[in-house]
Each structure stands twice: as structure tokens, then as C-alpha cells.
Motif scaffolding. Sequence first.
Motif, PDB file in Angstrom:
ATOM      1  N   GLN A 167       5.412 105.765  61.791  1.00  0.00           N
ATOM      2  CA  GLN A 167       4.339 104.279  61.011  1.00  0.00           C
ATOM      3  C   GLN A 167       3.075 105.242  61.514  1.00  0.00           C
ATOM      4  OE1 GLN A 167       3.260 100.366  62.419  1.00  0.00           O
ATOM      5  NE2 GLN A 167       4.112 100.256  59.962  1.00  0.00           N
ATOM      6  N   GLN A 168       3.579 105.288  63.103  1.00  0.00           N
ATOM      7  CA  GLN A 168       1.725 105.975  63.517  1.00  0.00           C
ATOM      8  C   GLN A 168       1.938 107.163  64.387  1.00  0.00           C
ATOM      9  OE1 GLN A 168      -1.312 104.379  63.695  1.00  0.00           O
ATOM     10  NE2 GLN A 168      -0.509 102.802  62.213  1.00  0.00           N
ATOM     11  N   GLN A 169       1.130 107.809  64.688  1.00  0.00           N
ATOM     12  CA  GLN A 169       1.471 109.318  65.827  1.00  0.00           C
ATOM     13  C   GLN A 169      -0.393 109.258  66.956  1.00  0.00           C
ATOM     14  OE1 GLN A 169       3.252 112.407  64.378  1.00  0.00           O
ATOM     15  NE2 GLN A 169       1.812 114.035  65.388  1.00  0.00           N
ATOM     16  N   GLY A 170       0.423 109.025  67.825  1.00  0.00           N
ATOM     17  CA  GLY A 170      -0.826 109.259  68.426  1.00  0.00           C
ATOM     18  C   GLY A 170      -0.998 110.671  69.368  1.00  0.00           C
ATOM     19  N   THR A 171      -1.325 110.504  70.601  1.00  0.00           N
ATOM     20  CA  THR A 171      -1.256 111.663  71.646  1.00  0.00           C
ATOM     21  C   THR A 171      -0.447 111.750  72.745  1.00  0.00           C
ATOM     22  OG1 THR A 171      -2.443 110.148  73.385  1.00  0.00           O
ATOM     23  CG2 THR A 171      -3.406 110.293  71.872  1.00  0.00           C
ATOM     24  N   VAL A 172       0.031 112.001  73.774  1.00  0.00           N
ATOM     25  CA  VAL A 172       0.398 112.392  74.387  1.00  0.00           C
ATOM     26  C   VAL A 172       1.030 111.485  75.147  1.00  0.00           C
ATOM     27  CG1 VAL A 172       0.037 114.793  74.515  1.00  0.00           C
ATOM     28  CG2 VAL A 172      -0.529 113.022  76.430  1.00  0.00           C
ATOM     29  N   ASP A 173       0.484 109.630  75.074  1.00  0.00           N
ATOM     30  CA  ASP A 173       0.963 109.091  76.399  1.00  0.00           C
ATOM     31  C   ASP A 173       0.370 108.159  75.110  1.00  0.00           C
ATOM     32  OD1 ASP A 173      -1.846 109.156  76.419  1.00  0.00           O
ATOM     33  OD2 ASP A 173      -1.815 109.401  78.311  1.00  0.00           O
ATOM     34  N   HIS A 174       0.231 108.068  74.103  1.00  0.00           N
ATOM     35  CA  HIS A 174      -0.127 106.719  73.602  1.00  0.00           C
ATOM     36  C   HIS A 174      -0.097 106.788  71.816  1.00  0.00           C
ATOM     37  CE1 HIS A 174      -2.123 102.274  72.612  1.00  0.00           C
ATOM     38  NE2 HIS A 174      -3.223 103.371  71.686  1.00  0.00           N
ATOM     39  N   THR A 175       0.809 105.413  71.826  1.00  0.00           N
ATOM     40  CA  THR A 175       0.333 105.701  70.233  1.00  0.00           C
ATOM     41  C   THR A 175      -0.204 104.461  69.434  1.00  0.00           C
ATOM     42  OG1 THR A 175       2.569 106.686  70.119  1.00  0.00           O
ATOM     43  CG2 THR A 175       2.395 105.205  67.992  1.00  0.00           C
ATOM     44  N   PRO A 176      -0.957 104.180  68.545  1.00  0.00           N
ATOM     45  CA  PRO A 176      -1.913 102.648  68.280  1.00  0.00           C
ATOM     46  C   PRO A 176      -0.504 102.171  67.429  1.00  0.00           C
ATOM     47  CG  PRO A 176      -2.845 104.351  67.197  1.00  0.00           C
ATOM     48  CD  PRO A 176      -2.458 105.060  68.283  1.00  0.00           C
ATOM     49  N   VAL A 177      -0.382 100.464  67.782  1.00  0.00           N
ATOM     50  CA  VAL A 177       1.133 100.475  66.618  1.00  0.00           C
ATOM     51  C   VAL A 177       0.111  98.941  66.680  1.00  0.00           C
ATOM     52  CG1 VAL A 177       2.846  98.349  67.057  1.00  0.00           C
ATOM     53  CG2 VAL A 177       2.798 100.848  68.153  1.00  0.00           C
ATOM     54  N   TYR A 178      -0.075  98.187  65.391  1.00  0.00           N
ATOM     55  CA  TYR A 178      -0.570  97.092  64.913  1.00  0.00           C
ATOM     56  C   TYR A 178       0.888  96.503  64.189  1.00  0.00           C
ATOM     57  CZ  TYR A 178      -4.789 100.366  64.815  1.00  0.00           C
ATOM     58  OH  TYR A 178      -5.498 100.924  65.415  1.00  0.00           O
ATOM     59  N   PRO A 179       1.340  95.280  65.368  1.00  0.00           N
ATOM     60  CA  PRO A 179       1.922  94.581  64.631  1.00  0.00           C
ATOM     61  C   PRO A 179       1.999  93.811  63.104  1.00  0.00           C
ATOM     62  CG  PRO A 179       1.730  94.078  66.670  1.00  0.00           C
ATOM     63  CD  PRO A 179       0.860  94.769  65.794  1.00  0.00           C
ATOM     64  N   ARG A 180       0.721  93.580  62.956  1.00  0.00           N
ATOM     65  CA  ARG A 180       0.747  93.141  61.320  1.00  0.00           C
ATOM     66  C   ARG A 180       1.163  94.118  60.024  1.00  0.00           C
ATOM     67  NH1 ARG A 180      -4.529  89.313  60.472  1.00  0.00           N
ATOM     68  NH2 ARG A 180      -3.633  87.715  62.240  1.00  0.00           N
ATOM     69  N   GLU A 181       0.627  95.402  60.121  1.00  0.00           N
ATOM     70  CA  GLU A 181       1.176  96.366  59.208  1.00  0.00           C
ATOM     71  C   GLU A 181       2.489  97.038  59.988  1.00  0.00           C
ATOM     72  OE1 GLU A 181      -0.806  97.921  57.150  1.00  0.00           O
ATOM     73  OE2 GLU A 181      -2.149  96.530  57.866  1.00  0.00           O
ATOM     74  N   VAL A 182       3.296  96.632  60.647  1.00  0.00           N
ATOM     75  CA  VAL A 182       4.767  97.034  60.917  1.00  0.00           C
ATOM     76  C   VAL A 182       5.356  95.892  59.558  1.00  0.00           C
ATOM     77  CG1 VAL A 182       6.994  96.389  62.345  1.00  0.00           C
ATOM     78  CG2 VAL A 182       4.730  97.769  62.994  1.00  0.00           C
ATOM     79  N   ILE A 183       4.821  94.370  60.295  1.00  0.00           N
ATOM     80  CA  ILE A 183       5.631  93.143  58.938  1.00  0.00           C
ATOM     81  C   ILE A 183       5.435  93.424  57.970  1.00  0.00           C
ATOM     82  CG2 ILE A 183       6.122  90.717  58.684  1.00  0.00           C
ATOM     83  CD1 ILE A 183       6.890  92.177  61.512  1.00  0.00           C
ATOM     84  N   LYS A 184       3.923  93.344  57.096  1.00  0.00           N
ATOM     85  CA  LYS A 184       3.847  93.458  55.707  1.00  0.00           C
ATOM     86  C   LYS A 184       4.153  94.852  55.304  1.00  0.00           C
ATOM     87  CE  LYS A 184      -0.412  95.764  53.273  1.00  0.00           C
ATOM     88  NZ  LYS A 184      -1.146  96.453  53.674  1.00  0.00           N
ATOM     89  N   ARG A 185       4.924  96.163  56.468  1.00  0.00           N
ATOM     90  CA  ARG A 185       5.790  97.170  55.621  1.00  0.00           C
ATOM     91  C   ARG A 185       6.902  96.198  55.052  1.00  0.00           C
ATOM     92  NH1 ARG A 185       6.539 100.622  51.717  1.00  0.00           N
ATOM     93  NH2 ARG A 185       7.251 102.782  51.527  1.00  0.00           N
ATOM     94  N   ALA A 186       7.826  95.553  56.645  1.00  0.00           N
ATOM     95  CA  ALA A 186       9.117  95.176  55.900  1.00  0.00           C
ATOM     96  C   ALA A 186       8.989  94.283  54.667  1.00  0.00           C
ATOM     97  CB  ALA A 186       9.065  94.317  57.039  1.00  0.00           C
ATOM     98  N   LEU A 187       7.896  93.550  54.712  1.00  0.00           N
ATOM     99  CA  LEU A 187       7.613  92.220  53.584  1.00  0.00           C
ATOM    100  C   LEU A 187       8.567  92.975  52.025  1.00  0.00           C
ATOM    101  CD1 LEU A 187       5.488  89.981  55.253  1.00  0.00           C
ATOM    102  CD2 LEU A 187       7.943  89.807  54.479  1.00  0.00           C
ATOM    103  N   GLU A 188       7.086  94.653  52.185  1.00  0.00           N
ATOM    104  CA  GLU A 188       7.213  95.258  50.644  1.00  0.00           C
ATOM    105  C   GLU A 188       8.708  96.490  50.393  1.00  0.00           C
ATOM    106  OE1 GLU A 188       2.730  96.779  51.701  1.00  0.00           O
ATOM    107  OE2 GLU A 188       4.121  98.469  52.612  1.00  0.00           O
ATOM    108  N   LEU A 189       9.292  96.324  51.605  1.00  0.00           N
ATOM    109  CA  LEU A 189      10.920  97.093  50.977  1.00  0.00           C
ATOM    110  C   LEU A 189      11.824  95.672  50.561  1.00  0.00           C
ATOM    111  CD1 LEU A 189      10.170  99.713  53.801  1.00  0.00           C
ATOM    112  CD2 LEU A 189      10.447 100.144  51.303  1.00  0.00           C
ATOM    113  N   SER A 190      11.425  94.703  51.498  1.00  0.00           N
ATOM    114  CA  SER A 190      13.147  93.442  51.931  1.00  0.00           C
ATOM    115  C   SER A 190      13.059  93.732  52.648  1.00  0.00           C
ATOM    116  CB  SER A 190      13.075  93.624  50.058  1.00  0.00           C
ATOM    117  OG  SER A 190      12.288  93.321  49.411  1.00  0.00           O
ATOM    118  N   ALA A 191      12.598  94.327  54.121  1.00  0.00           N
ATOM    119  CA  ALA A 191      13.989  94.136  55.126  1.00  0.00           C
ATOM    120  C   ALA A 191      14.082  93.202  55.294  1.00  0.00           C
ATOM    121  CB  ALA A 191      12.957  95.616  55.609  1.00  0.00           C
TER     122      ALA A 191
END
Length: 249
Positions: A167-191
Motif C-alpha cells: 500500500q505504501q513505500q517510504g524511506t529507509v526508516d519510515h512509511t506513511p500509513v493511513y488507517p482509513r485507506e487500509v480499511i477502505k481497501r479492505a471493504l473494496e475487496l470484501s475482506a
Amino acid sequence: MANSDHDERGFFGEQAAAPIKRDPAPEKPHYLGHRDRLRERFSASGDALADYELLELLLFRLIPRADTKPVAKALLGRFGTLAEVLGAPASLLQETKGIGPAVALDLKIIAASARRMARGEISGREILSSWNLVLDYCRAAMAFEEREQFRILFLDKKNVLIADEVQQQGTVDHTPVYPREVIKRALELSATAIVLVHNHPSGDPTPSRADIDMTKTIIETAKPLGIAVHDHIIIGKKGFASMKGLLLI
């Protein structure tokens, strides 16, 4: 009239034939016999070979006319293990003497094939009963990346893999993660369940405070919507950490 005993026929006929000089037979390169012996050992024992010997076998095809043992040992000396050699960026592989762009690309193709095989092992399976295969796949896919990646395994109600996405690719020590985007994609896939995975390029898989807080936020956001978060796995070069196993979630 000239004496016939001295004409050109008699002259040439009486001369001793000059010996024909032949070039000595080229000496067979020493590494060819070694290649045959190593192939025979692999046929007999397979996985019993050392990392450098397996890497030599791969390099036989990629570097057909050279002694590949020094190259294999140099790669392992630089990167550590066969898995780390295959996981290394092509640009770094080429810093090893004997490895050019074509060989580096071939090694990356082999690495991609290994990842595809590992993913095939978990496709269509009930994930929670195939946990070691899941870990093997995640390590193959992420352990040697130079930047952090945030990956999600989306599961159906039987915990069978629906999709595997970075879902995301960041730097050598950090990746931005957006919880709402995680859940949105799960709902799209009916997971109905997900497994979170990310890597630590530093090699240490110990969860950070930010990792723990982010995971708890995703769990709290997902729960009211009927989506379970089975685990958050952190992958390092030498191992992994399970937040569930560490009782952090």
C-alpha cells in the motif's frame, strides 16, 4: 642437355619432408572439471550444498567461460547469505568484480522467480494454518528492500488470501500509513480480515512505539466494520517480529 638426375622432380623427391609443426592441444580450463563435479554433487545431495556452491551453480549459466567460485565467494562476502545476494539491488551486485549488468539482471530474475514461488505456496490456502509459509513469503518479498514497505494481506471469511498489496513505500526508516485507506481497501475487496506486514531495512525487526500505535489505530478503525486484524509482522534481514506473538496487540 641437363642430367635428368638433377631435374626438379628428382630434387624434390629426394628431399626429406619437413616436419609439420602442430600447435599443442589447448589445455582444458581447470574450472570445467569442477563444474561437472559440482553438478554431480547437486544431483546426489541437492540442498546439502553450501550457499557459495549453490550460487556457483547459478553463475555457471550466467558466466559460462570463467571460474565462478571466486565470484560466488565475493558476493557472499559482501552480502552475507544467498538470500541476501538475490535480494541485493542490481546496482550493488555490479560492484562485485565479475558481475556486470546482464548477470545482475539475471540474478534479479531468479530472485523474482523465488518470490513468485513463495507466493504460490500461500495462494488459495487458509493463512492461519500456513503461517510459516506466510512468513517465508514475506521475508522473500521484503527482507532485503532498501526502503520501508507497508504490505497488506487481505483475507476472506475463511482466512484465504484474496489479495496481497504493497500500500505504501517510504524511506529507509519510515512509511506513511493511513488507517482509513487500509480499511477502505479492505471493504473494496470484501475482506473480513487482514494481516499487516512491513519491513525494517535496518535489519532489526523490533516494533517501534509508532508501529504499535499505528497498528492499534487500524484495529480500532476496523473492528466496528467487522474486519479483524490478525497480526502485524515486522520483517528484518535476520528474522521477524509478530506483534500478536509479543502481546502488543
